[in-house]
Design an enzyme around this catalytic site. Structure first.
Site: not given
Ligand SMILES: NC(=O)c1ccc[n+]([C@@H]2O[C@H](COP(=O)([O-])OP(=O)(O)OC[C@H]3O[C@@H](n4cnc5c(N)ncnc54)[C@H](OP(=O)(O)O)[C@@H]3O)[C@@H](O)[C@H]2O)c1
Length: 348
Positions: A10, A12, A147, A315
């Site tokens: 869910s 990004y 990123c 990113n």
């Molecule tokens: N955004 C970027 O540009 C980017 C770039 C490179 C790397 N990343 C990395 O990719 C990862 C995800 O980033 P994001 O931007 O997608 O974050 P995000 O939008 O905050 O999404 C996090 C996801 O994890 C779930 N989640 C949170 N706590 C949880 C738990 N304890 N157990 C199971 N599910 C859980 C959340 O949904 P629910 O709470 O509903 O389960 C959500 O689906 C991070 O580690 C980030 O550092 C992100």
């Protein structure tokens, strides 16, 4: 067909993985998790996927065995339950920083906590095909790259590989990022009146991505002194990294061209952008939204023996999900561009 599940679908990063993998010719999406949206249709959270999938989110506690498990969880959550994930799939690709760093001591230094499973770190490959393609062919565990760090590393790597950088001088990198880099969670800093129109220095020193930039740019020629700063800019997607390196010996632009061409001419997602006229003379993230390209440009400052390197990417694509799918393609021997052919939009 490979059965693939996404944990944290869910968010990004997870949403972008889903968008890409739904169009992948060799993938069947088996399950997508969200704790807060379990039971809801995926398109309720990712409206761009309406009519593209009838999948519903499930809780991560209801995951079944699959061929490949993608993790897209906040930092710290992947390592916390790594024992469970390892039981579920023979190949795991994690978007977080939990398995990116090879030296366990880097975690307390840069992330403020000990790694909970340091003995596993050596089994993970940093998921950047341009640097680690050979290892990725056989990797079971792939750590997605940061990123801001991806833009910095891809911009500078050719110069470090060629051994032309003066390692006695600092390497200064300024990374500018859009708001989606912070994920889908809400906070006062991301609240529209506070974030809209902002140009905000949010980490002038001590940014966590410094650790992986040092790790990946260190080579036989030595370890660079990286001084990295991060700034938020007015954009939803996109990163522009501007780096300043000093040369060991004077050289001309033709030699720099040769170095970059040698490194990237055959890379499907690396483009050298350096024009003498027109609007898009140097890399710009705006036209890369949704694409997996990383555009790299440079300019020589002969007076100071300095090279300014610009690198731009989306990113969520080359900086996260796109690069993870590229690494997945390498791992399974699929065409590297499978599901990643979108060229971006112009104008946008
Ligand atoms: N955004 C970027 O540009 C980017 C770039 C490179 C790397 N990343 C990395 O990719 C990862 C995800 O980033 P994001 O931007 O997608 O974050 P995000 O939008 O905050 O999404 C996090 C996801 O994890 C779930 N989640 C949170 N706590 C949880 C738990 N304890 N157990 C199971 N599910 C859980 C959340 O949904 P629910 O709470 O509903 O389960 C959500 O689906 C991070 O580690 C980030 O550092 C992100």
């Amino acid at each position: 067909m490979l059965n693939v599940s996404i944990v944290g679908g869910s968010g990004y990063g997870g949403g972008e993985l889903l968008r890409l993998l739904l169009s992948h010719p060799h993938v069947r999406i088996q399950q997508v998790t969200s704790e807060s949206n379990a039971g809801k249709f995926v398109y309720k959270v990712h409206p761009n996927l309406r009519k593209r999938t009838d999948l519903k989110f499930v809780s991560s506690n209801d995951l079944e065995r699959c061929d490949v498990l993608f993790l897209a969880l906040p930092h710290g959550r992947a390592m916390e339950r790594i024992g469970e994930w390892l039981e579920l799939a023979p190949v795991i690709i994690d978007l977080s920083a939990d398995f990116r760093l090879r030296n366990p001591d880097d975690y307390p230094e840069w992330y403020g906590h000990e790694h909970s499973r340091p003995e596993l770190l050596s089994e993970w490959v940093y998921g950047m095909p341009e640097l680690h393609r050979e290892e990725l062919h056989t990797a079971s565990y792939i750590a997605g790259c940061g990123c801001l760090s991806s833009a910095a590393i891809l911009g500078l790597y050719p110069l470090f590989q060629a051994g032309v950088v003066d390692l006695d001088e600092p390497v200064v990198i300024e990374g500018k990022t859009g708001s989606s880099g912070a994920g889908g969670g809400v906070s006062l800093a991301t609240h529209h009146p506070e974030r809209s129109g902002a140009m905000r220095s949010f980490k002038p020193t001590g940014h966590r991505h410094t650790a992986e930039i040092v790790q990946e740019l260190s080579c036989d020629h030595g370890t660079p002194r990286i001084s990295f700063s991060a700034t938020s800019i007015e954009a939803v997607r996109g990163i522009l990294s501007t780096s300043h390196v000093f040369l060991k010996e004077p050289m001309d632009e033709r030699e720099l061209w040769r170095i970059y061409r040698r490194a990237y001419a055959k890379e499907p997602f690396m483009r050298i952008v350096k024009e003498t006229s027109g609007v898009y003379r140097y890399p710009e993230p705006k036209i890369l939204a949704g694409s997996n390209y990383c555009d790299v440009g440079f300019e020589l400052d002969e007076r100071n023996g300095r090279v300014v390197v610009m690198a731009a990417l989306d990113n969520l694509m080359k900086g996260a999900a796109g690069q993870a799918v590229q690494a997945f393609n390498v791992r399974f021997g699929f065409p590297e561009t499978a599901a990643l052919e979108f060229p971006g939009l112009h104008p946008i």
